[in-house]
Design an enzyme around this catalytic site. Structure first.
Site, PDB file in Angstrom:
ATOM      1  N   SER A 118      65.512 -42.782  16.557  1.00  0.00           N
ATOM      2  CA  SER A 118      66.884 -43.294  16.478  1.00  0.00           C
ATOM      3  C   SER A 118      67.024 -44.242  15.291  1.00  0.00           C
ATOM      4  O   SER A 118      66.033 -44.757  14.775  1.00  0.00           O
ATOM      5  CB  SER A 118      67.225 -44.034  17.767  1.00  0.00           C
ATOM      6  OG  SER A 118      66.928 -43.239  18.888  1.00  0.00           O
TER       7      SER A 118
HETATM    8  N1  SAH Z   1      63.223 -43.531  21.739  1.00  0.00           N
HETATM    9  C1  SAH Z   1      62.864 -42.624  20.689  1.00  0.00           C
HETATM   10  C2  SAH Z   1      64.013 -41.764  20.224  1.00  0.00           C
HETATM   11  C3  SAH Z   1      64.353 -40.736  21.218  1.00  0.00           C
HETATM   12  S1  SAH Z   1      65.212 -39.296  20.679  1.00  0.00           S
HETATM   13  C4  SAH Z   1      62.188 -43.331  19.527  1.00  0.00           C
HETATM   14  O1  SAH Z   1      62.039 -44.548  19.572  1.00  0.00           O
HETATM   15  O2  SAH Z   1      61.785 -42.656  18.578  1.00  0.00           O
HETATM   16  C5  SAH Z   1      65.438 -38.557  22.246  1.00  0.00           C
HETATM   17  C6  SAH Z   1      64.189 -38.000  22.868  1.00  0.00           C
HETATM   18  O3  SAH Z   1      64.462 -37.716  24.228  1.00  0.00           O
HETATM   19  C7  SAH Z   1      63.691 -36.684  22.256  1.00  0.00           C
HETATM   20  O4  SAH Z   1      62.351 -36.835  21.883  1.00  0.00           O
HETATM   21  C8  SAH Z   1      63.833 -35.685  23.406  1.00  0.00           C
HETATM   22  O5  SAH Z   1      62.840 -34.690  23.417  1.00  0.00           O
HETATM   23  C9  SAH Z   1      63.699 -36.600  24.609  1.00  0.00           C
HETATM   24  N2  SAH Z   1      64.251 -36.066  25.851  1.00  0.00           N
HETATM   25  C10 SAH Z   1      65.368 -35.291  26.015  1.00  0.00           C
HETATM   26  N3  SAH Z   1      65.566 -35.043  27.327  1.00  0.00           N
HETATM   27  C11 SAH Z   1      64.575 -35.679  28.013  1.00  0.00           C
HETATM   28  C12 SAH Z   1      64.242 -35.799  29.403  1.00  0.00           C
HETATM   29  N4  SAH Z   1      64.980 -35.218  30.359  1.00  0.00           N
HETATM   30  N5  SAH Z   1      63.130 -36.517  29.741  1.00  0.00           N
HETATM   31  C13 SAH Z   1      62.376 -37.111  28.786  1.00  0.00           C
HETATM   32  N6  SAH Z   1      62.636 -37.019  27.451  1.00  0.00           N
HETATM   33  C14 SAH Z   1      63.723 -36.332  27.091  1.00  0.00           C
END
Ligand code: SAH
Length: 233
Positions: A78
């Site tokens: 993000s």
């Molecule tokens: N917090 C992260 C950014 C997250 S981007 C950082 O600091 O880099 C969103 C992420 O959520 C992606 O990697 C995606 O694969 C994950 N995601 C999507 N749906 C999800 C779910 N149901 N459970 C766990 N992870 C999920």
């Protein structure tokens, strides 16, 4: 990633010195914007090298205000300001037990690790196995071996370590997952983007009350990748 203009991949040329300077400038900017206030969040943002959580060909853009692609389906790190946005609003504090849903790069978990300190506890759940391995490698390389990284649908939480003081979902959901509300301590706070991935979403703060009820408010507008699974899109 709808709505964001991602810079083109290129061979990295920046030095450690360049990144240290950019990190310092970013922190000053976040303070000036009123987004960064708490001492421990500030210290964490100064300490954790964001560039080390980004694939080589996007590394030089580490401190730009854009989410950047990382390995996995729809996975991103993000944009920098979203971390103080989530952590200030959730009042992430020393000794908190914290659950992150959507590990992505592992950067958010590393920041949280620094914020809660050695008496706190960090669990982060990622649904995409390629992303999970990327995050785990990043965290281990930087010595964050006590962050518990799990592979699975984070909407179901992590019962073995529950209840949590704070929970952040870093992907946009359709409805706040009930298992996460259950795994929140009374007085605990949960933050999540909510709404379809095709337009701006509400950043929602849920505060669980001591009688088990909860109060929900919208604190900002954001643009996140969709949560996968039954609670997402
Ligand atoms: N917090 C992260 C950014 C997250 S981007 C950082 O600091 O880099 C969103 C992420 O959520 C992606 O990697 C995606 O694969 C994950 N995601 C999507 N749906 C999800 C779910 N149901 N459970 C766990 N992870 C999920």
């Amino acid at each position: 990633m709808l709505g964001w203009v991602i810079p083109p991949p290129r061979k990295p040329v920046k030095t450690k010195c360049d990144f240290d300077k950019e990190r310092e400038e970013k922190v000053s900017w976040l303070i000036r914007q009123g987004l960064l206030k708490s001492h421990f969040i500030l210290e964490a943002m100064m300490k954790v090298p964001r560039e080390d959580f980004i694939p080589d060909h996007y590394r030089d853009y580490a401190y730009m205000e854009v989410p950047l692609p990382i390995p996995g389906h729809n996975a991103t790190i993000s944009c920098p300001h979203s971390y103080p946005l989530f952590y200030e609003a959730s009042n992430l504090s020393r000794e908190d037990k914290f659950l992150e849903v959507g590990t992505g790069s592992g950067y958010g978990a590393a920041l949280a690790r620094e914020i809660v300190g050695s008496k706190g506890c960090i669990v982060t759940v990622e649904i995409d196995s390629e992303t999970y391995h990327f995050a785990k490698a990043n965290l281990h390389k930087l010595g964050y071996t006590d962050v518990e990284v799990a592979l699975g649908d984070g909407a179901y939480g992590y019962p073995a370590r529950s209840p949590f003081d704070k929970i952040c979902i870093t992907a946009s959901c359709k409805k706040i997952p009930e298992p996460l509300i259950q795994q929140l301590k009374p007085g605990g706070r949960l933050i999540t983007p909510m709404g379809p991935p095709t337009r701006e979403q509400d950043l929602v703060l849920l505060v669980k009350e001591t009688d088990g009820g909860s109060k929900v408010s919208c604190i900002d507008k954001v643009l996140y990748v969709p949560l996968r699974g039954p609670y997402g899109f």
